[in-house]
Design a protein around this motif. Structure first.
Motif, PDB file in Angstrom:
ATOM      1  N   VAL A  90       0.840  -1.198   0.000  1.00  0.00           N
ATOM      2  CA  VAL A  90       0.000   0.000   0.000  1.00  0.00           C
ATOM      3  C   VAL A  90       0.871   1.243   0.000  1.00  0.00           C
ATOM      4  CG1 VAL A  90      -1.989  -1.096   1.119  1.00  0.00           C
ATOM      5  CG2 VAL A  90      -0.176  -0.132   2.541  1.00  0.00           C
ATOM      6  N   PHE A  91       0.361   2.278  -0.694  1.00  0.00           N
ATOM      7  CA  PHE A  91       1.090   3.552  -0.766  1.00  0.00           C
ATOM      8  C   PHE A  91       0.101   4.636  -1.185  1.00  0.00           C
ATOM      9  CE2 PHE A  91       1.627   0.924  -4.486  1.00  0.00           C
ATOM     10  CZ  PHE A  91       1.156   1.704  -5.523  1.00  0.00           C
ATOM     11  N   PRO A  92       0.338   5.878  -0.790  1.00  0.00           N
ATOM     12  CA  PRO A  92      -0.586   6.966  -1.138  1.00  0.00           C
ATOM     13  C   PRO A  92      -0.310   7.485  -2.548  1.00  0.00           C
ATOM     14  CG  PRO A  92       1.158   7.808   0.251  1.00  0.00           C
ATOM     15  CD  PRO A  92       1.387   6.324   0.134  1.00  0.00           C
ATOM     16  N   VAL A  93      -1.390   7.869  -3.233  1.00  0.00           N
ATOM     17  CA  VAL A  93      -1.309   8.462  -4.577  1.00  0.00           C
ATOM     18  C   VAL A  93      -2.234   9.663  -4.597  1.00  0.00           C
ATOM     19  CG1 VAL A  93      -1.766   8.134  -7.028  1.00  0.00           C
ATOM     20  CG2 VAL A  93      -0.772   6.277  -5.685  1.00  0.00           C
ATOM     21  N   THR A  94      -1.754  10.760  -5.153  1.00  0.00           N
ATOM     22  CA  THR A  94      -2.578  11.969  -5.269  1.00  0.00           C
ATOM     23  C   THR A  94      -3.461  11.845  -6.494  1.00  0.00           C
ATOM     24  OG1 THR A  94      -0.884  13.297  -4.201  1.00  0.00           O
ATOM     25  CG2 THR A  94      -2.555  14.475  -5.485  1.00  0.00           C
ATOM     26  N   GLY A  95      -4.754  11.968  -6.308  1.00  0.00           N
ATOM     27  CA  GLY A  95      -5.702  11.834  -7.405  1.00  0.00           C
ATOM     28  C   GLY A  95      -5.790  13.076  -8.260  1.00  0.00           C
ATOM     29  N   ARG A  96      -6.752  13.064  -9.226  1.00  0.00           N
ATOM     30  CA  ARG A  96      -6.886  14.169 -10.192  1.00  0.00           C
ATOM     31  C   ARG A  96      -7.360  15.467  -9.517  1.00  0.00           C
ATOM     32  NH1 ARG A  96      -9.866  10.933 -15.182  1.00  0.00           N
ATOM     33  NH2 ARG A  96      -8.016   9.832 -15.938  1.00  0.00           N
ATOM     34  N   GLN A  97      -8.204  15.347  -8.495  1.00  0.00           N
ATOM     35  CA  GLN A  97      -8.714  16.539  -7.833  1.00  0.00           C
ATOM     36  C   GLN A  97      -7.888  16.896  -6.597  1.00  0.00           C
ATOM     37  OE1 GLN A  97     -10.913  13.967  -8.690  1.00  0.00           O
ATOM     38  NE2 GLN A  97     -11.430  15.051 -10.599  1.00  0.00           N
ATOM     39  N   GLY A  98      -6.701  16.332  -6.482  1.00  0.00           N
ATOM     40  CA  GLY A  98      -5.846  16.644  -5.354  1.00  0.00           C
ATOM     41  C   GLY A  98      -6.123  15.796  -4.142  1.00  0.00           C
ATOM     42  N   THR A 150      -6.110  12.439  -1.817  1.00  0.00           N
ATOM     43  CA  THR A 150      -5.163  11.360  -1.598  1.00  0.00           C
ATOM     44  C   THR A 150      -5.894  10.026  -1.605  1.00  0.00           C
ATOM     45  OG1 THR A 150      -3.685  12.748  -0.330  1.00  0.00           O
ATOM     46  CG2 THR A 150      -3.453  10.372  -0.043  1.00  0.00           C
ATOM     47  N   VAL A 151      -5.404   9.121  -2.323  1.00  0.00           N
ATOM     48  CA  VAL A 151      -5.983   7.781  -2.420  1.00  0.00           C
ATOM     49  C   VAL A 151      -4.915   6.788  -1.986  1.00  0.00           C
ATOM     50  CG1 VAL A 151      -6.939   6.028  -3.948  1.00  0.00           C
ATOM     51  CG2 VAL A 151      -7.556   8.438  -4.271  1.00  0.00           C
ATOM     52  N   ILE A 152      -5.312   5.809  -1.165  1.00  0.00           N
ATOM     53  CA  ILE A 152      -4.400   4.745  -0.787  1.00  0.00           C
ATOM     54  C   ILE A 152      -4.574   3.613  -1.803  1.00  0.00           C
ATOM     55  CG2 ILE A 152      -3.772   3.039   0.941  1.00  0.00           C
ATOM     56  CD1 ILE A 152      -3.032   5.890   1.668  1.00  0.00           C
ATOM     57  N   VAL A 153      -3.539   3.366  -2.554  1.00  0.00           N
ATOM     58  CA  VAL A 153      -3.575   2.306  -3.557  1.00  0.00           C
ATOM     59  C   VAL A 153      -3.046   1.033  -2.920  1.00  0.00           C
ATOM     60  CG1 VAL A 153      -2.657   1.465  -5.752  1.00  0.00           C
ATOM     61  CG2 VAL A 153      -3.312   3.869  -5.494  1.00  0.00           C
ATOM     62  N   GLY A 154      -3.770  -0.021  -3.119  1.00  0.00           N
ATOM     63  CA  GLY A 154      -3.327  -1.311  -2.603  1.00  0.00           C
ATOM     64  C   GLY A 154      -3.121  -2.311  -3.724  1.00  0.00           C
ATOM     65  N   LEU A 155      -2.021  -3.021  -3.669  1.00  0.00           N
ATOM     66  CA  LEU A 155      -1.736  -4.119  -4.592  1.00  0.00           C
ATOM     67  C   LEU A 155      -1.758  -5.391  -3.764  1.00  0.00           C
ATOM     68  CD1 LEU A 155       1.287  -2.606  -6.576  1.00  0.00           C
ATOM     69  CD2 LEU A 155      -1.146  -2.451  -7.122  1.00  0.00           C
ATOM     70  N   ALA A 156      -2.611  -6.319  -4.160  1.00  0.00           N
ATOM     71  CA  ALA A 156      -2.806  -7.515  -3.337  1.00  0.00           C
ATOM     72  C   ALA A 156      -2.644  -8.769  -4.192  1.00  0.00           C
ATOM     73  CB  ALA A 156      -4.185  -7.503  -2.701  1.00  0.00           C
ATOM     74  N   SER A 157      -2.014  -9.803  -3.622  1.00  0.00           N
ATOM     75  CA  SER A 157      -1.822 -11.090  -4.293  1.00  0.00           C
ATOM     76  C   SER A 157      -1.946 -12.186  -3.254  1.00  0.00           C
ATOM     77  CB  SER A 157      -0.457 -11.174  -4.973  1.00  0.00           C
ATOM     78  OG  SER A 157      -0.321 -10.184  -5.963  1.00  0.00           O
ATOM     79  N   ARG A 158      -2.345 -13.346  -3.733  1.00  0.00           N
ATOM     80  CA  ARG A 158      -2.418 -14.487  -2.841  1.00  0.00           C
ATOM     81  C   ARG A 158      -1.041 -14.789  -2.272  1.00  0.00           C
ATOM     82  NH1 ARG A 158      -7.036 -17.697  -2.857  1.00  0.00           N
ATOM     83  NH2 ARG A 158      -5.752 -19.315  -1.889  1.00  0.00           N
ATOM     84  N   GLY A 159      -0.972 -15.101  -1.023  1.00  0.00           N
ATOM     85  CA  GLY A 159       0.311 -15.348  -0.375  1.00  0.00           C
ATOM     86  C   GLY A 159       1.048 -16.555  -0.947  1.00  0.00           C
ATOM     87  N   ASP A 160       0.289 -17.615  -1.255  1.00  0.00           N
ATOM     88  CA  ASP A 160       0.970 -18.810  -1.770  1.00  0.00           C
ATOM     89  C   ASP A 160       1.591 -18.570  -3.129  1.00  0.00           C
ATOM     90  OD1 ASP A 160      -1.430 -18.538  -3.055  1.00  0.00           O
ATOM     91  OD2 ASP A 160      -2.103 -20.619  -2.725  1.00  0.00           O
ATOM     92  N   GLU A 161       0.943 -17.718  -3.976  1.00  0.00           N
ATOM     93  CA  GLU A 161       1.521 -17.401  -5.275  1.00  0.00           C
ATOM     94  C   GLU A 161       2.775 -16.543  -5.124  1.00  0.00           C
ATOM     95  OE1 GLU A 161      -1.342 -15.762  -7.882  1.00  0.00           O
ATOM     96  OE2 GLU A 161      -2.569 -17.592  -7.979  1.00  0.00           O
ATOM     97  N   LEU A 162       2.731 -15.615  -4.185  1.00  0.00           N
ATOM     98  CA  LEU A 162       3.921 -14.807  -3.926  1.00  0.00           C
ATOM     99  C   LEU A 162       5.071 -15.680  -3.441  1.00  0.00           C
ATOM    100  CD1 LEU A 162       2.427 -11.649  -2.181  1.00  0.00           C
ATOM    101  CD2 LEU A 162       3.455 -11.754  -4.446  1.00  0.00           C
ATOM    102  N   ASP A 163       4.748 -16.638  -2.587  1.00  0.00           N
ATOM    103  CA  ASP A 163       5.788 -17.535  -2.087  1.00  0.00           C
ATOM    104  C   ASP A 163       6.403 -18.345  -3.233  1.00  0.00           C
ATOM    105  OD1 ASP A 163       5.385 -16.640   0.460  1.00  0.00           O
ATOM    106  OD2 ASP A 163       4.041 -18.296   1.030  1.00  0.00           O
ATOM    107  N   ARG A 164       5.539 -18.774  -4.165  1.00  0.00           N
ATOM    108  CA  ARG A 164       6.057 -19.546  -5.310  1.00  0.00           C
ATOM    109  C   ARG A 164       7.013 -18.718  -6.151  1.00  0.00           C
ATOM    110  NH1 ARG A 164       4.478 -19.533 -10.397  1.00  0.00           N
ATOM    111  NH2 ARG A 164       2.543 -18.403  -9.894  1.00  0.00           N
TER     112      ARG A 164
END
Length: 706
Positions: free
Chosen positions: A117-125, A127-141
């Protein structure tokens, strides 16, 4: 911040919206791991929802947009802080946060999930928290696979490599760098051809290009090579190559595994080198010594060696000052360079071809090889320059030529030093080995024997030619009734002296005998036999024998002398009667040209060659008139490869019919037209023109007679 690619949000009706501030990026590692992209606003509600999020959590965009992010997680922890709140808070506070926590699927199942997760400034100023999520077992692989690949490249004893579509190095491991003897960083960006020197005519490179172009993988192919880092060591490698998948935006090219199996396949290395040496010797044996010409033989040796065996080569013969031809290691040696060749760029051509005579001081490498009779290999260094190269300008040329080592082999045959041959290699090729010394010795021995044969042949040829010229008539007899023109042309320097002969003999009463003959064979024996027959025929003619009887006596002489075969044409002319009596022992027939240009072939005189024995000879009589020309000749004038005798006689007849001018001009014209490239065999042409018929009582010629 914006990720390029597919739209990631949908309207509540499930229809795709125009691309928002977030795109997923195709062609990356994310294609191999399911990644959810989602956004949370300041109230921790879901404001962005990508296709990956739908696949990971099971919700459609319309079902979750605007709802609390806590919907995606199980019940809140004991402290009352939900997982969604913790993600948003840490993302805003730290700027980037990575965590593994349980997540809730739409179907109610809980699964281990990794978040970034990390903050991103949107078009109207906002702040949006963007999250990137993946299954843990796939990340482990993926993490496990990457760790495995890193460890594989670092510790694997097998050579690993990745090449681009032009076969340039993109990545390789230390094991392969060690095989090449060159650091990893010196490989990157350079072509594999720079590091794998093969002698297969480019077959290895063609195989790799075929794989890179999408062909089938190559598995466990054996290749023999050398590398610039280990130029003195042949290696055998078992290589396997496969095309890269080119999935997404991965670069095209091929990957490979290379195993050094030199120890296991040493027999292959030796067999390959042996086959190459035998093949070179076989080709050289077929090419060297095709003629008995010293210069041609030397050129054949150079052409056999360059560029397959060496980058440059010269052949030099010794300039002996005195006989006998004995090499003295304490005296300077003078040689004459008779052949040279190189495949290197300038100034190498000037080095090998710019000198005709070379002087080597005592103690030179040339003296060493001639003293021992064995080939030697010497590096091109200061010691060699000092001992062997006298002139400073020549030494500089040798340095600038790029040659780094020389192999010098003596040309010795039948105990006679003929000269030397030198082979040179540049730094781009391995130095000469013991096997190369042996091969050079074989080449030199073959060439030396051929050179000695040519030398001996030239001596014998000179003796035979001298003998023949001594035995042929220098001044023919003259007669007031006949005008004579004669020509003798020896064969080319590649053809031995033959036994062709001719004579014009004065007889009592103003009569004249014309004789032309040819002894089978060549060289000194043929020349000696020719002289014997000419002298015998002259003695018999002066006994006033009939032509057929004279040939019978000559036949007996041939048999007694052991001469195998000979031909002879004998004509007895009486100017008082204008009659000519002709006897022929297997010789080409004479021709008679009348003043009106008509030519008649006198081919009705039977007779077998001299030496056969037991067969009588006949005599044919013809009348000759003033202006008639008798043409006698040997087969060198009418017979050649690709042309039979009848065709040659027809050509002579045509030339004789069409000539004009003096008798001497006629002889020259016939030879020019029938032998434009010079004779390949000894050639005799004897022309006799009747000037007038004379009565025996007349003793002085009239005006205009010869």
């Amino acid at each position: 911040m914006r990720l390029r690619g597919h739209p990631v949000s949908e309207n509540p009706a499930g229809e795709a919206q125009a691309p928002g501030p977030l795109w997923s990026e195709p062609g990356t590692l994310l294609e191999h791991v399911a990644v959810a992209v989602l956004g949370m606003d300041d109230d921790d509600r879901i404001c962005y929802w990508g296709p990956g999020a739908q696949r990971l959590f099971g919700y459609k965009a319309g079902d979750v947009l605007g709802k609390p992010a806590a919907t995606l997680f199980p019940a809140a922890p004991v402290d009352g802080t939900s997982a969604a709140e913790r993600l948003a808070e840490r993302g805003r506070a730290l700027g980037y946060w990575r965590v593994r926590m349980p997540a809730l699927h739409q179907d109610g199942t809980v699964f281990d999930c990794g978040f970034r997760v990390f903050p991103v400034t949107g078009r109207q100023g906002r702040t949006v928290i963007v999250g990137l999520a993946s299954r843990g077992d796939e990340l482990d692989r993926v993490k496990t696979n990457l760790s495995f690949l890193d460890a594989l490249f670092e510790t694997c004893p097998i050579g690993l490599v990745m090449l681009d579509e032009n076969l340039r190095y993109v990545h390789l491991n230390q094991a392969l760098a060690d095989m090449d003897g060159i650091p990893i960083e010196n490989h990157i960006g350079r072509s594999m051809e720079d590091f794998m020197i093969t002698s297969d005519g480019g077959e290895y490179q063609r195989m790799l290009h075929a794989v890179a172009d999408g062909g089938r993988p190559v598995v466990s192919a054996l290749v023999v090579l050398r590398t610039p880092g280990r130029p003195d060591r042949d290696q055998v490698r078992s290589v396997s190559f496969f095309p890269l998948s080119q999935a997404g935006d991965t670069r095209p090219g091929l990957g490979g595994l290379l195993v050094d199996v030199t120890d296991r396949e040493q027999a292959i290395v030796e067999a390959t080198a042996g086959r190459q040496r035998l093949a070179l010797l076989d080709r050289a044996a077929a090419r060297i010594g095709t003629t008995l010409d010293v210069d041609v033989t030397a050129r054949e040796l150079v052409e056999a060696a360059v560029p397959e065996f060496a980058d440059a080569s010269v052949v030099e013969v010794v300039e002996w000052m005195d006989e006998p031809e004995v090499f003295d290691p304490d005296l300077p040696l003078v040689t004459r360079r008779i052949a040279s060749g190189t495949s290197l760029p300038p100034p190498a051509p000037e080095l090998v071809g710019g000198l005709e005579r070379v002087t080597y001081p005592p103690g030179s490498a040339i003296h060493e090889t001639l003293r021992t009779g064995l080939p030697v290999c010497v590096p091109v260094n200061d010691e060699f320059m000092t001992r062997t190269v006298i002139h400073q300008a020549r030494a500089q040329l040798l340095i600038d030529s790029g040659l780094t080592c020389l192999l010098i082999a003596p040309l010795i045959a039948r105990g006679t030093v003929q000269g030397i041959t030198m082979f040179g290699r540049s730094a781009a090729r391995p130095v000469f080995t013991e096997q190369d010394l042996s091969l050079a010795g074989e080449l030199a021995s073959r060439a030396a024997l051929c050179l000695d044969n040519a030398r001996l042949y030239s001596q014998v040829q000179e003796i035979a030619l001298t003998l023949q010229r001594a035995l042929l008539p220098t001044n023919l007899a003259t007669s007031p009734s006949l005008r004579i023109a004669h020509r003798y042309l020896p064969g080319s320097h590649l053809t031995e002296v033959g036994g062709d002969w001719y004579d014009v003999i004065d007889l009592p009463g103003g009569q004249v005998a014309l004789v032309v003959g040819d002894v089978m064979g060549h060289g000194v024996p043929a020349a000696a036999a020719m002289g014997r027959l000419r002298i015998t025929a002259k003695a018999l003619a002066r006994q006033n024998l009939e032509p057929d009887d004279l040939l019978m006596e000559l036949d007996a002489c041939v048999q007694e002398a052991g001469i195998e075969l000979a031909t002879c044409l004998y004509i007895h002319y009486d100017p008082a009667t204008g009659r000519a009596h002709i006897a022929n022992a297997g010789h080409p027939p004479p021709l008679v040209r009348a003043p009106n240009g008509s030519v008649k072939i006198i081919d009705n005189v039977p007779g077998v060659p001299l030496g056969v024995g037991g067969f009588p000879f006949g005599t044919h009589e013809i009348a000759l008139r003033e202006g008639d020309i008798l043409a006698l000749y040997t087969d060198g004038l009418i017979e050649s490869r690709g042309k039979d005798i009848d065709e040659g006689i027809g050509a002579l007849r045509t030339q004789l019919a069409g000539v004009a001018g003096t008798l001497e001009e006629t002889a020259d014209s016939i030879l020019t037209h029938l032998l434009p490239a010079g004779p390949t065999d000894d050639t005799v042409l004897l022309l006799a023109q009747v000037t007038e018929r004379r009565h025996p009582s007349t003793s002085t010629p009239t005006d205009g007679d010869a």
